[in-house]
Design an enzyme around this catalytic site. Structure first.
Site, short mmCIF file in Angstrom:
data_model
loop_
_atom_site.label_atom_id
_atom_site.label_comp_id
_atom_site.label_asym_id
_atom_site.label_seq_id
_atom_site.Cartn_x
_atom_site.Cartn_y
_atom_site.Cartn_z
N CYS A 50 0.85 -1.19 0.00
CA CYS A 50 0.00 0.00 0.00
C CYS A 50 0.89 1.24 0.00
O CYS A 50 1.92 1.26 0.69
CB CYS A 50 -0.89 0.02 1.24
SG CYS A 50 -2.04 -1.37 1.33
N ALA A 51 0.50 2.24 -0.75
CA ALA A 51 1.26 3.49 -0.76
C ALA A 51 1.15 4.20 0.58
O ALA A 51 2.07 4.86 1.02
CB ALA A 51 0.77 4.40 -1.89
#
Length: 136
Positions: A50-51
């Protein structure tokens, strides 16, 4: 089959005409979710891929799956809340059978999320499935 909570989200989305309204809905849905205790924001609960910073804390009680989660990004926090509506309360053996991509497509999420957010959403779904599969 989706949960009643998820079906309510689908119904609400049908009344929202544009993506900006839907985006605000998802953010507000996440704001209404109780924050994850900081003590649970540890490497073991962190979702890679996930960013944003994302933590999922799964529980299995009486054969039913549920999880709490949190993120440092408001839209991702909302996506966690949407996933909770999709999965929480299901028998643990049913969790891996949920067609998350198909259910989320009913909301039009894949068409309106950035590639990074879509990848993060897939990473969250994979973590949920992995935990449930291991427990089943």
């Amino acid at each position: 089959m989706a949960s009643r909570a998820f079906e309510e989200i689908v119904g609400d989305f049908e009344f929202l005409d544009d993506w900006e309204d839907r985006y605000r809905y998802v953010i507000d849905y996440g704001r209404a979710m109780r924050a994850l205790d900081d003590a649970l924001k540890v490497p073991a609960t962190k979702v890679e891929g996930c960013a944003s910073q994302v933590w999922l804390h799964p529980r299995i009680e009486a054969g039913r799956f549920s999880f709490d989660g949190d993120s440092d990004a408001m839209i991702v926090r909302g996506l966690i809340a949407v996933l909770r509506a999709l999965y929480n309360g299901l028998p643990v053996s049913e969790v891996p059978k949920v067609d998350a991509a198909g259910e989320l497509a009913r909301l039009g999420l894949h068409d309106n999320l950035s590639a990074q957010r879509s990848n993060g959403l897939r990473a969250m779904v994979e973590r949920i499935r992995m935990v449930a599969s291991e427990a089943a």
